[in-house]
Design an enzyme around this catalytic site. Sequence first.
Site, PDB file in Angstrom:
ATOM      1  N   TYR A 124      -1.768  -0.440  10.876  1.00 54.56           N
ATOM      2  CA  TYR A 124      -1.746  -0.985   9.731  1.00 54.56           C
ATOM      3  C   TYR A 124      -0.578  -0.841   8.679  1.00 54.56           C
ATOM      4  CZ  TYR A 124      -3.248  -1.681   4.916  1.00 54.56           C
ATOM      5  OH  TYR A 124      -3.353  -2.033   3.407  1.00 54.56           O
TER       6      TYR A 124
ATOM      7  N   LYS B 284       2.437  -3.391   7.243  1.00 53.17           N
ATOM      8  CA  LYS B 284       2.596  -3.272   5.822  1.00 53.17           C
ATOM      9  C   LYS B 284       3.927  -3.039   5.483  1.00 53.17           C
ATOM     10  CE  LYS B 284       0.336  -4.583   2.871  1.00 53.17           C
ATOM     11  NZ  LYS B 284      -0.189  -5.836   2.382  1.00 53.17           N
TER      12      LYS B 284
ATOM     13  N   THR C 258       0.750  -1.021  -0.184  1.00 51.68           N
ATOM     14  CA  THR C 258      -0.151  -0.152  -0.139  1.00 51.68           C
ATOM     15  C   THR C 258       1.106   1.350   0.106  1.00 51.68           C
ATOM     16  OG1 THR C 258      -1.596   1.273   1.378  1.00 51.68           O
ATOM     17  CG2 THR C 258      -0.117  -0.278   2.617  1.00 51.68           C
ATOM     18  N   ASP C 259       0.360   2.293  -0.262  1.00 56.55           N
ATOM     19  CA  ASP C 259       1.084   3.847  -0.551  1.00 56.55           C
ATOM     20  C   ASP C 259       1.164   4.349   1.053  1.00 56.55           C
ATOM     21  OD1 ASP C 259      -1.699   4.331  -0.185  1.00 56.55           O
ATOM     22  OD2 ASP C 259      -1.905   5.952  -1.549  1.00 56.55           O
ATOM     23  N   GLU C 260       0.256   3.679   1.797  1.00 60.03           N
ATOM     24  CA  GLU C 260       0.371   4.197   3.180  1.00 60.03           C
ATOM     25  C   GLU C 260       1.630   3.959   4.023  1.00 60.03           C
ATOM     26  OE1 GLU C 260      -3.396   3.350   5.428  1.00 60.03           O
ATOM     27  OE2 GLU C 260      -4.444   3.315   3.372  1.00 60.03           O
TER      28      GLU C 260
ATOM     29  N   PRO D 143     -21.039   8.874   8.559  1.00 62.82           N
ATOM     30  CA  PRO D 143     -19.922   9.356   9.551  1.00 62.82           C
ATOM     31  C   PRO D 143     -18.855   9.784   9.120  1.00 62.82           C
ATOM     32  CG  PRO D 143     -19.815   6.930   9.554  1.00 62.82           C
ATOM     33  CD  PRO D 143     -20.962   7.404   8.629  1.00 62.82           C
TER      34      PRO D 143
HETATM   35  P1  NAD Z   1      -9.513  -7.320   2.176  1.00 60.73           P
HETATM   36  O1  NAD Z   1      -9.400  -7.407   3.612  1.00 60.73           O
HETATM   37  O2  NAD Z   1     -10.681  -7.186   1.341  1.00 60.73           O
HETATM   38  O3  NAD Z   1      -9.089  -9.039   1.949  1.00 60.73           O
HETATM   39  C1  NAD Z   1      -8.252  -9.713   2.524  1.00 60.73           C
HETATM   40  C2  NAD Z   1      -8.284 -11.141   2.435  1.00 60.73           C
HETATM   41  O4  NAD Z   1      -7.122 -11.760   2.705  1.00 60.73           O
HETATM   42  C3  NAD Z   1      -9.453 -11.887   2.950  1.00 60.73           C
HETATM   43  O5  NAD Z   1     -10.191 -12.593   1.810  1.00 60.73           O
HETATM   44  C4  NAD Z   1      -9.202 -12.567   3.966  1.00 60.73           C
HETATM   45  O6  NAD Z   1      -9.848 -13.674   4.204  1.00 60.73           O
HETATM   46  C5  NAD Z   1      -7.728 -12.950   3.573  1.00 60.73           C
HETATM   47  N1  NAD Z   1      -6.875 -13.240   4.730  1.00 60.73           N
HETATM   48  C6  NAD Z   1      -6.798 -12.339   5.831  1.00 60.73           C
HETATM   49  N2  NAD Z   1      -5.904 -12.925   6.759  1.00 60.73           N
HETATM   50  C7  NAD Z   1      -5.292 -14.246   6.360  1.00 60.73           C
HETATM   51  C8  NAD Z   1      -4.813 -15.148   6.626  1.00 60.73           C
HETATM   52  N3  NAD Z   1      -4.155 -15.135   7.842  1.00 60.73           N
HETATM   53  N4  NAD Z   1      -4.477 -16.331   5.823  1.00 60.73           N
HETATM   54  C9  NAD Z   1      -4.988 -16.225   4.873  1.00 60.73           C
HETATM   55  N5  NAD Z   1      -5.928 -15.454   4.295  1.00 60.73           N
HETATM   56  C10 NAD Z   1      -6.228 -14.225   5.008  1.00 60.73           C
HETATM   57  O7  NAD Z   1      -8.254  -6.612   1.633  1.00 60.73           O
HETATM   58  P2  NAD Z   1      -8.049  -5.833   0.075  1.00 60.73           P
HETATM   59  O8  NAD Z   1      -8.779  -4.479   0.304  1.00 60.73           O
HETATM   60  O9  NAD Z   1      -8.558  -6.774  -1.007  1.00 60.73           O
HETATM   61  O10 NAD Z   1      -6.452  -5.927   0.109  1.00 60.73           O
HETATM   62  C11 NAD Z   1      -5.636  -6.944  -0.561  1.00 60.73           C
HETATM   63  C12 NAD Z   1      -4.107  -6.409  -0.420  1.00 60.73           C
HETATM   64  O11 NAD Z   1      -4.057  -5.154  -1.063  1.00 60.73           O
HETATM   65  C13 NAD Z   1      -3.710  -6.338   0.924  1.00 60.73           C
HETATM   66  O12 NAD Z   1      -2.292  -6.521   0.898  1.00 60.73           O
HETATM   67  C14 NAD Z   1      -3.716  -4.707   1.274  1.00 60.73           C
HETATM   68  O13 NAD Z   1      -2.745  -4.285   2.106  1.00 60.73           O
HETATM   69  C15 NAD Z   1      -3.293  -4.354   0.101  1.00 60.73           C
HETATM   70  N6  NAD Z   1      -4.004  -2.941  -0.609  1.00 60.73           N
HETATM   71  C16 NAD Z   1      -5.217  -2.678  -0.249  1.00 60.73           C
HETATM   72  C17 NAD Z   1      -5.749  -1.307  -0.706  1.00 60.73           C
HETATM   73  C18 NAD Z   1      -7.133  -0.945  -0.716  1.00 60.73           C
HETATM   74  O14 NAD Z   1      -7.679   0.053  -0.979  1.00 60.73           O
HETATM   75  N7  NAD Z   1      -8.072  -1.894  -0.335  1.00 60.73           N
HETATM   76  C19 NAD Z   1      -4.749  -0.492  -1.714  1.00 60.73           C
HETATM   77  C20 NAD Z   1      -3.552  -0.974  -1.539  1.00 60.73           C
HETATM   78  C21 NAD Z   1      -3.010  -2.135  -1.176  1.00 60.73           C
HETATM   79  P1  TYD Z   2     -10.808   3.895   4.593  1.00 62.72           P
HETATM   80  O1  TYD Z   2     -11.668   3.498   3.282  1.00 62.72           O
HETATM   81  O2  TYD Z   2     -10.724   3.459   5.600  1.00 62.72           O
HETATM   82  O3  TYD Z   2      -9.359   3.639   3.763  1.00 62.72           O
HETATM   83  P2  TYD Z   2      -7.810   4.537   4.105  1.00 62.72           P
HETATM   84  O4  TYD Z   2      -7.864   4.836   5.775  1.00 62.72           O
HETATM   85  O5  TYD Z   2      -6.819   3.191   4.282  1.00 62.72           O
HETATM   86  O6  TYD Z   2      -7.389   5.561   3.534  1.00 62.72           O
HETATM   87  O7  TYD Z   2     -10.764   5.630   4.716  1.00 62.72           O
HETATM   88  C1  TYD Z   2     -10.643   6.492   3.473  1.00 62.72           C
HETATM   89  C2  TYD Z   2     -10.751   7.929   4.088  1.00 62.72           C
HETATM   90  O8  TYD Z   2     -12.297   8.092   4.629  1.00 62.72           O
HETATM   91  C3  TYD Z   2     -10.079   8.319   5.337  1.00 62.72           C
HETATM   92  O9  TYD Z   2      -9.534   9.629   5.166  1.00 62.72           O
HETATM   93  C4  TYD Z   2     -10.819   7.918   6.570  1.00 62.72           C
HETATM   94  C5  TYD Z   2     -12.233   8.451   6.046  1.00 62.72           C
HETATM   95  N1  TYD Z   2     -13.480   7.715   6.606  1.00 62.72           N
HETATM   96  C6  TYD Z   2     -14.514   8.383   7.190  1.00 62.72           C
HETATM   97  O10 TYD Z   2     -14.221   9.943   7.212  1.00 62.72           O
HETATM   98  N2  TYD Z   2     -15.609   7.894   7.690  1.00 62.72           N
HETATM   99  C7  TYD Z   2     -15.607   6.316   7.643  1.00 62.72           C
HETATM  100  O11 TYD Z   2     -16.585   6.138   8.345  1.00 62.72           O
HETATM  101  C8  TYD Z   2     -14.408   5.900   7.197  1.00 62.72           C
HETATM  102  C9  TYD Z   2     -14.730   4.249   7.221  1.00 62.72           C
HETATM  103  C10 TYD Z   2     -13.463   6.576   6.609  1.00 62.72           C
END
Ligand code: NAD
Ligand code: TYD
Length: 351
Positions: A159, A163, A134-136, A214
């Site tokens: 988090y 990562k 992630t970019d975070e 929220p």
């Molecule tokens: P998600 O939470 O939707 O899915 C995570 C998946 O991992 C689920 O299917 C869960 O069952 C599985 N999982 C969790 N713990 C496990 C374990 N111990 N063993 C096996 N499986 C397990 O997550 P996502 O949003 O699809 O993110 C996927 C990846 O991409 C992550 O590594 C996240 O850090 C990265 N990522 C997400 C975003 C975003 O915006 N969602 C952006 C950049 C990077």
């Molecule tokens: P989120 O989807 O949790 O992604 P991330 O924190 O990984 O960027 O949140 C996106 C943005 O929205 C973040 O600035 C937090 C804000 N947010 C709210 O204002 N209210 C909410 O209930 C949630 C879940 C997020």
Amino acid sequence: MHSNKNILITGAAGFIGSHVLRLMVLKYPNSNFVNLDLLTYAGNLENIKDVESAANYTFIKGDICDAVLVKSIFEEHQIDGVIHLAAESHVDRSIEDPLAFIQTNVLGTVNLLNAAKQAWQNNYEGKLFYHVSTDEVYGSLGKTGLFTETTSYDPRSPYSSSKASSDHFVRAYGNTYGLPFVISNCSNNYGPNQFPEKLIPLFINNIVEEKALPVYGDGQYTRDWLYVIDHAIAIDAIFHNGSEGETYNIGGLNEWTNIDLIHLLCELMDEKLGREKGSSSRLISYVKDRPGHDKRYAIDASKLCDELKWQPTVDFKEGLSKTIDWYLDNSEWLEHLTSGAYKEYYQKQYG
Ligand code: NAD
Ligand code: TYD
């Protein structure tokens, strides 16, 4: 060009993983894909129902932290490539329970690295460990500037710290043991199948149910949003054509403050639900800020665009509209999730 035969995808029942798995299974019929997923609250086999009977697909329910299981998967399936997505992925949950994030994101990743090293060490040729991050990990930007691949790590939430730690371990295995790897760091994703704890699906769901929206703090936080299928396309390009040992940033070139995004979402929802203009935005409710809330994320994806000719293909308004349509058409998917454990989480987080 990597042309791996037997690919382990972790976390492919989750949001991004499900889109990656679908793309890969359909596009590469001569490769085999093993999905290792624990099916935590965020994993849902309904996300990949359409590919579950594909001949080149196998599902294994299990934990990436289980060393015996992971070793046996590498042996039995002759794994020669890994695309690692499984993780705990929600910042708010990491604030409540950091250890769960260390367990899955750090220990789970190191466990996978150990298995890959053990299985491949006699011949690294043609093998690849792709770590999806992630970019975070880069921390928080001020009003200007973009994250590049050389920006120093400065994770600020449990988090992002977990990562960042996993990214460091992947590079350490490359440097110390010669494990072939590639890493990508992507901005915020949105689209179908995202668990409704994240901003966009949570707010879509709440608007449908006419519940409060929220907004944390003043709503002036900025994120760079990318449609999930564009992320999956980038992952495919990097896995097959990325250079070993490299990092690629992936982003949407699409920055929005939360409050502007929420107003756009409200407008689109009013139109789609046939509600009076302004009715959804009346649900906006400013609530206590997230502790340590990162102000702004924005990605410079020029390395990926130049080297691998990738570009986001879905315009934000179009992607948001498609996403809303998907949630409105798949209310059953949401109902299955919004029972039980999710209700408990919601109550705890939002009161
Ligand atoms: P998600 O939470 O939707 O899915 C995570 C998946 O991992 C689920 O299917 C869960 O069952 C599985 N999982 C969790 N713990 C496990 C374990 N111990 N063993 C096996 N499986 C397990 O997550 P996502 O949003 O699809 O993110 C996927 C990846 O991409 C992550 O590594 C996240 O850090 C990265 N990522 C997400 C975003 C975003 O915006 N969602 C952006 C950049 C990077
Ligand atoms: P989120 O989807 O949790 O992604 P991330 O924190 O990984 O960027 O949140 C996106 C943005 O929205 C973040 O600035 C937090 C804000 N947010 C709210 O204002 N209210 C909410 O209930 C949630 C879940 C997020």
